[in-house]
Design a protein around this motif. Structure first.
Motif, PDB file in Angstrom:
ATOM      1  N   VAL A  60       0.864  -1.194   0.000  1.00 30.13           N
ATOM      2  CA  VAL A  60       0.000   0.000   0.000  1.00 30.13           C
ATOM      3  C   VAL A  60       0.894   1.235   0.000  1.00 30.13           C
ATOM      4  O   VAL A  60       1.583   1.519   0.978  1.00 30.13           O
ATOM      5  N   GLY A  61       0.901   1.941  -1.131  1.00 27.95           N
ATOM      6  CA  GLY A  61       1.715   3.148  -1.268  1.00 27.95           C
ATOM      7  C   GLY A  61       2.825   2.956  -2.284  1.00 27.95           C
ATOM      8  O   GLY A  61       3.604   2.006  -2.196  1.00 27.95           O
TER       9      GLY A  61
ATOM     10  N   VAL B  50      -0.365  -0.548  -4.781  1.00 31.50           N
ATOM     11  CA  VAL B  50      -1.496   0.362  -5.055  1.00 31.50           C
ATOM     12  C   VAL B  50      -1.185   1.731  -4.472  1.00 31.50           C
ATOM     13  O   VAL B  50      -0.477   1.847  -3.468  1.00 31.50           O
ATOM     14  N   ASP B  51      -1.714   2.760  -5.127  1.00 35.41           N
ATOM     15  CA  ASP B  51      -1.529   4.122  -4.609  1.00 35.41           C
ATOM     16  C   ASP B  51      -2.746   4.957  -4.968  1.00 35.41           C
ATOM     17  O   ASP B  51      -3.278   4.865  -6.081  1.00 35.41           O
TER      18      ASP B  51
ATOM     19  N   GLY C 266      -2.771   8.104  -5.466  1.00 34.42           N
ATOM     20  CA  GLY C 266      -2.400   9.228  -6.333  1.00 34.42           C
ATOM     21  C   GLY C 266      -2.655   8.931  -7.815  1.00 34.42           C
ATOM     22  O   GLY C 266      -2.839   7.775  -8.208  1.00 34.42           O
TER      23      GLY C 266
ATOM     24  N   VAL D 291       3.240  12.993  -4.215  1.00 35.38           N
ATOM     25  CA  VAL D 291       3.534  13.675  -2.936  1.00 35.38           C
ATOM     26  C   VAL D 291       4.705  14.649  -3.111  1.00 35.38           C
ATOM     27  O   VAL D 291       4.727  15.713  -2.509  1.00 35.38           O
ATOM     28  N   TRP D 292       5.664  14.293  -3.967  1.00 37.94           N
ATOM     29  CA  TRP D 292       6.805  15.186  -4.213  1.00 37.94           C
ATOM     30  C   TRP D 292       6.424  16.309  -5.169  1.00 37.94           C
ATOM     31  O   TRP D 292       6.874  17.432  -5.032  1.00 37.94           O
TER      32      TRP D 292
ATOM     33  N   ARG E  61       4.716  19.252  -3.387  1.00 37.30           N
ATOM     34  CA  ARG E  61       5.430  20.017  -2.350  1.00 37.30           C
ATOM     35  C   ARG E  61       5.782  21.400  -2.905  1.00 37.30           C
ATOM     36  O   ARG E  61       5.680  21.626  -4.122  1.00 37.30           O
TER      37      ARG E  61
ATOM     38  N   LEU F  67      10.958  23.889  -3.281  1.00 42.88           N
ATOM     39  CA  LEU F  67      11.617  22.852  -2.479  1.00 42.88           C
ATOM     40  C   LEU F  67      12.757  22.172  -3.228  1.00 42.88           C
ATOM     41  O   LEU F  67      12.629  21.806  -4.387  1.00 42.88           O
TER      42      LEU F  67
ATOM     43  N   THR G 133      18.879  16.185   0.900  1.00 44.20           N
ATOM     44  CA  THR G 133      19.935  15.193   0.666  1.00 44.20           C
ATOM     45  C   THR G 133      20.350  15.317  -0.805  1.00 44.20           C
ATOM     46  O   THR G 133      19.484  15.417  -1.678  1.00 44.20           O
TER      47      THR G 133
ATOM     48  N   ALA H  40       3.254   0.864   3.085  1.00 44.71           N
ATOM     49  CA  ALA H  40       4.272   1.828   2.624  1.00 44.71           C
ATOM     50  C   ALA H  40       3.585   3.155   2.355  1.00 44.71           C
ATOM     51  O   ALA H  40       3.919   3.873   1.414  1.00 44.71           O
ATOM     52  N   SER H  41       2.589   3.458   3.199  1.00 49.18           N
ATOM     53  CA  SER H  41       1.745   4.634   2.941  1.00 49.18           C
ATOM     54  C   SER H  41       2.349   5.938   3.449  1.00 49.18           C
ATOM     55  O   SER H  41       1.754   7.000   3.280  1.00 49.18           O
TER      56      SER H  41
ATOM     57  N   ASN I  71       3.789  10.906   6.494  1.00 54.36           N
ATOM     58  CA  ASN I  71       3.514  12.347   6.347  1.00 54.36           C
ATOM     59  C   ASN I  71       2.221  12.577   5.575  1.00 54.36           C
ATOM     60  O   ASN I  71       2.189  13.304   4.594  1.00 54.36           O
ATOM     61  N   GLN I  72       1.162  11.919   5.998  1.00 52.48           N
ATOM     62  CA  GLN I  72      -0.063  11.970   5.184  1.00 52.48           C
ATOM     63  C   GLN I  72      -0.943  13.175   5.466  1.00 52.48           C
ATOM     64  O   GLN I  72      -1.536  13.729   4.562  1.00 52.48           O
TER      65      GLN I  72
ATOM     66  N   GLY J 261       9.343   2.715   5.797  1.00 52.73           N
ATOM     67  CA  GLY J 261       9.307   4.162   5.597  1.00 52.73           C
ATOM     68  C   GLY J 261       8.830   4.967   6.792  1.00 52.73           C
ATOM     69  O   GLY J 261       8.186   5.997   6.604  1.00 52.73           O
TER      70      GLY J 261
ATOM     71  N   GLU K  98      13.744   7.093   7.718  1.00 50.63           N
ATOM     72  CA  GLU K  98      12.791   7.995   7.052  1.00 50.63           C
ATOM     73  C   GLU K  98      13.432   8.750   5.893  1.00 50.63           C
ATOM     74  O   GLU K  98      12.813   9.634   5.310  1.00 50.63           O
TER      75      GLU K  98
HETATM   76  C1  LIG Z   1       8.628  18.210   3.102  1.00 51.74           C
HETATM   77  C2  LIG Z   1       9.482  16.970   3.154  1.00 51.74           C
HETATM   78  C3  LIG Z   1      10.753  16.988   2.594  1.00 51.74           C
HETATM   79  C4  LIG Z   1      11.567  15.855   2.643  1.00 51.74           C
HETATM   80  N1  LIG Z   1      12.812  15.901   2.075  1.00 51.74           N
HETATM   81  C5  LIG Z   1      13.598  14.800   2.108  1.00 51.74           C
HETATM   82  C6  LIG Z   1      14.907  14.825   1.512  1.00 51.74           C
HETATM   83  O1  LIG Z   1      15.363  15.835   1.011  1.00 51.74           O
HETATM   84  N2  LIG Z   1      15.640  13.690   1.553  1.00 51.74           N
HETATM   85  C7  LIG Z   1      15.185  12.536   2.140  1.00 51.74           C
HETATM   86  O2  LIG Z   1      15.913  11.545   2.136  1.00 51.74           O
HETATM   87  N3  LIG Z   1      13.974  12.498   2.726  1.00 51.74           N
HETATM   88  C8  LIG Z   1      13.175  13.607   2.714  1.00 51.74           C
HETATM   89  N4  LIG Z   1      11.935  13.570   3.327  1.00 51.74           N
HETATM   90  C9  LIG Z   1      11.522  12.349   4.014  1.00 51.74           C
HETATM   91  C10 LIG Z   1      10.967  11.361   3.013  1.00 51.74           C
HETATM   92  O3  LIG Z   1      10.413  11.923   1.900  1.00 51.74           O
HETATM   93  C11 LIG Z   1       9.840  10.562   3.590  1.00 51.74           C
HETATM   94  O4  LIG Z   1      10.271   9.903   4.701  1.00 51.74           O
HETATM   95  C12 LIG Z   1       9.419   9.610   2.503  1.00 51.74           C
HETATM   96  O5  LIG Z   1       8.626  10.340   1.581  1.00 51.74           O
HETATM   97  C13 LIG Z   1       8.768   8.396   2.933  1.00 51.74           C
HETATM   98  O6  LIG Z   1       8.662   7.600   1.774  1.00 51.74           O
HETATM   99  P1  LIG Z   1       7.517   6.571   1.651  1.00 51.74           P
HETATM  100  O7  LIG Z   1       7.698   5.852   0.381  1.00 51.74           O
HETATM  101  O8  LIG Z   1       7.486   5.758   2.905  1.00 51.74           O
HETATM  102  O9  LIG Z   1       6.173   7.429   1.701  1.00 51.74           O
HETATM  103  P2  LIG Z   1       5.626   8.566   0.749  1.00 51.74           P
HETATM  104  O10 LIG Z   1       6.670   9.138  -0.126  1.00 51.74           O
HETATM  105  O11 LIG Z   1       4.881   9.491   1.646  1.00 51.74           O
HETATM  106  O12 LIG Z   1       4.596   7.768  -0.187  1.00 51.74           O
HETATM  107  C14 LIG Z   1       3.442   7.158   0.369  1.00 51.74           C
HETATM  108  C15 LIG Z   1       2.468   6.886  -0.762  1.00 51.74           C
HETATM  109  O13 LIG Z   1       1.374   6.153  -0.227  1.00 51.74           O
HETATM  110  C16 LIG Z   1       0.166   6.611  -0.801  1.00 51.74           C
HETATM  111  N5  LIG Z   1      -0.903   6.283   0.140  1.00 51.74           N
HETATM  112  C17 LIG Z   1      -1.053   6.721   1.423  1.00 51.74           C
HETATM  113  N6  LIG Z   1      -2.121   6.142   2.008  1.00 51.74           N
HETATM  114  C18 LIG Z   1      -2.658   5.330   1.075  1.00 51.74           C
HETATM  115  C19 LIG Z   1      -3.785   4.462   1.069  1.00 51.74           C
HETATM  116  N7  LIG Z   1      -4.563   4.299   2.159  1.00 51.74           N
HETATM  117  N8  LIG Z   1      -4.065   3.778  -0.072  1.00 51.74           N
HETATM  118  C20 LIG Z   1      -3.286   3.903  -1.169  1.00 51.74           C
HETATM  119  N9  LIG Z   1      -2.207   4.724  -1.220  1.00 51.74           N
HETATM  120  C21 LIG Z   1      -1.899   5.413  -0.120  1.00 51.74           C
HETATM  121  C22 LIG Z   1       0.389   8.090  -1.019  1.00 51.74           C
HETATM  122  O14 LIG Z   1      -0.435   8.557  -2.075  1.00 51.74           O
HETATM  123  C23 LIG Z   1       1.881   8.140  -1.378  1.00 51.74           C
HETATM  124  O15 LIG Z   1       2.096   8.106  -2.761  1.00 51.74           O
HETATM  125  C24 LIG Z   1      11.095  14.680   3.279  1.00 51.74           C
HETATM  126  C25 LIG Z   1       9.808  14.649   3.855  1.00 51.74           C
HETATM  127  C26 LIG Z   1       9.010  15.794   3.798  1.00 51.74           C
HETATM  128  C27 LIG Z   1       7.652  15.734   4.436  1.00 51.74           C
END
Ligand SMILES: Cc1cc2nc3c(=O)[nH]c(=O)nc-3n(C[C@H](O)[C@H](O)[C@H](O)COP(=O)(O)OP(=O)(O)OC[C@H]3O[C@@H](n4cnc5c(N)ncnc54)[C@H](O)[C@@H]3O)c2cc1C
Length: 361
Positions: free
Chosen positions: A7-8, A30-31, A33, A39-40, A43, A47, A51, A125-126, A129-130, A317, A327
């Protein structure tokens, strides 16, 4: 029935899918979006990742461009989409999971369209930061005051020139937005707890190069180093420290504690009139879709390096899942590899070895 539902489709979900694919386990990512990386893309336009590109590899797949430079959110989103395409990952977009239950020993995920997806295991993997947080006192503000959540802030085109803008929250996002708006607007930044602001670069290297080399980022979340990091919670935005922001005309205030009419009240008793308030006080996770007996709180999700109390339900994540890097993009390979191994072990009794290799029953 799938071996695993992911998920995500953030970078963690994509990496999980890629690893499941290599293990020849049946899976679907599944996602909710419309596009990979939304999500990127959503922003702030200004931004840049904190890193550098060298730390944005996905399973060794490099982000094009100067490895010492810092990518935009859009660039990283494209990188993720390219990674999914070259690895031919099995993906279903516009699919939000609204309800996840367990029936017997398998999971049933319901989507917003009523589709039911059955899987033996699920990787959550959702992302953590939702939902951007808005304090309860925000409702005291007049409706004339424009309130913007950090997750909705793209640029200042929707803000009238010379507005009184209060940015609440002095993390990386709040400081970047305050710096961006200074000069064009009267900006106040409300600061929360004191955090260590560190430079992005030291001695010609990205600060993460040093932290990576020193292995600090990979210290176990219960180690003494981790305790220090959690206490100080350093963020690489020293270019937007208080002195630099004051020089740009930003008024620095302590914590915002209340609101009344069009005023924001601060913990030192001062008050600022606001036309616009931008809430940058952090994010929380949406767990409303989880209807699993073993998972009662967000804390259950990060208890055991990706294993949750609900058998067959895993997480990637999350902040401090295994270490500080968890993270960050640079820590995702490590955590997703471990979690996909957990999935394989969980499924092991159900996996038959055939002449062609592993095949799930
Ligand atoms: C503003 C900001 C800036 C950042 N900058 C950096 C950086 O420069 N370098 C770095 O290393 N890290 C950075 N981070 C941290 C990093 O981006 C996050 O920890 C990372 O995005 C987590 O990745 P992820 O794949 O777990 O989740 P996400 O990237 O948040 O992806 C989760 C996905 O799940 C989907 N989703 C959520 N719930 C559901 C559901 N119920 N059903 C289906 N789909 C769903 C969403 O649509 C999304 O696409 C930043 C975070 C933020 C908030």
């Amino acid at each position: 029935m799938l071996d695993c539902l992911v998920v995500g489709a953030g970078h963690c979900g994509l990496l999980c899918g890629n690893l499941l694919d290599r293990k020849e386990l049946s899976y679907l990512i599944v996602d909710g979006g419309e596009n990979i990386g939304d999500v990127w893309r959503h922003r702030p336009k200004s931004l840049r990742l904190f890193t550098s590109r060298q730390f944005c590899k996905l399973a060794g797949y490099s982000l094009p461009g100067d490895p010492e430079g810092y990518a935009t959110g859009q660039e990283f989103a494209e990188h993720m989409a390219n990674f999914a395409a070259i690895n031919d990952l099995k993906l279903q977009l516009k699919t939000q999971i609204v309800n996840l239950t367990k029936v017997g020993d398998h999971f049933v995920a319901k989507t917003q369209t009523g589709q039911a997806i059955h899987a033996k295991t699920v990787i959550n993997a959702s992302g953590a930061n939702q939902v951007s947080i808005v304090p309860p006192f925000a409702k005291n503000l007049w409706s004339e005051v424009q309130q913007i959540r950090c997750s909705d802030y793209v640029d200042d085109t929707a803000i009238a020139p010379n507005s009184n803008v209060v940015v609440c929250g002095d993390g990386a996002t709040g400081r970047q937005i305050a710096a961006e708006l200074s000069g064009k607007h009267n900006v106040t930044l409300a600061c929360g707890r004191v955090r260590k602001l560190v430079p992005n670069r030291i001695g010609g290297h990205d600060i993460f190069w040093w932290l990576h080399k020193a292995r600090v980022l990979y210290a176990s979340s219960r180690s003494p180093i981790a305790r220090i990091l959690k206490r100080r919670d350093p963020i690489p935005v020293a270019y937007a420290n208080n002195a630099a922001l004051i020089q740009q005309g930003v008024d620095i205030k302590p914590r915002a504690v209340n609101a009344e009419l069009n005023n924001i009240l601060f913990s030192d008793g001062t008050v600022v009139q606001a036309d616009v308030v931008i809430w940058c006080i952090g994010y929380k996770e949406n767990v409303s879709w989880l209807r699993l007996p073993g998972v009662n709180s967000v804390d259950d999700l990060v208890a055991k390096k990706g294993i949750t109390p609900e058998p067959g339900f895993f997480v990637v994540g999350r902040k401090w899942l295994s270490c500080r890097a968890s993270e960050l993009i640079l820590g995702a390979d490590r955590d997703t590899t471990r979690v996909v191994n957990f999935v394989q072990e969980y499924l092991a009794p159900a996996i038959k070895v055939t002449q062609e290799g592993y095949q799930s029953s």
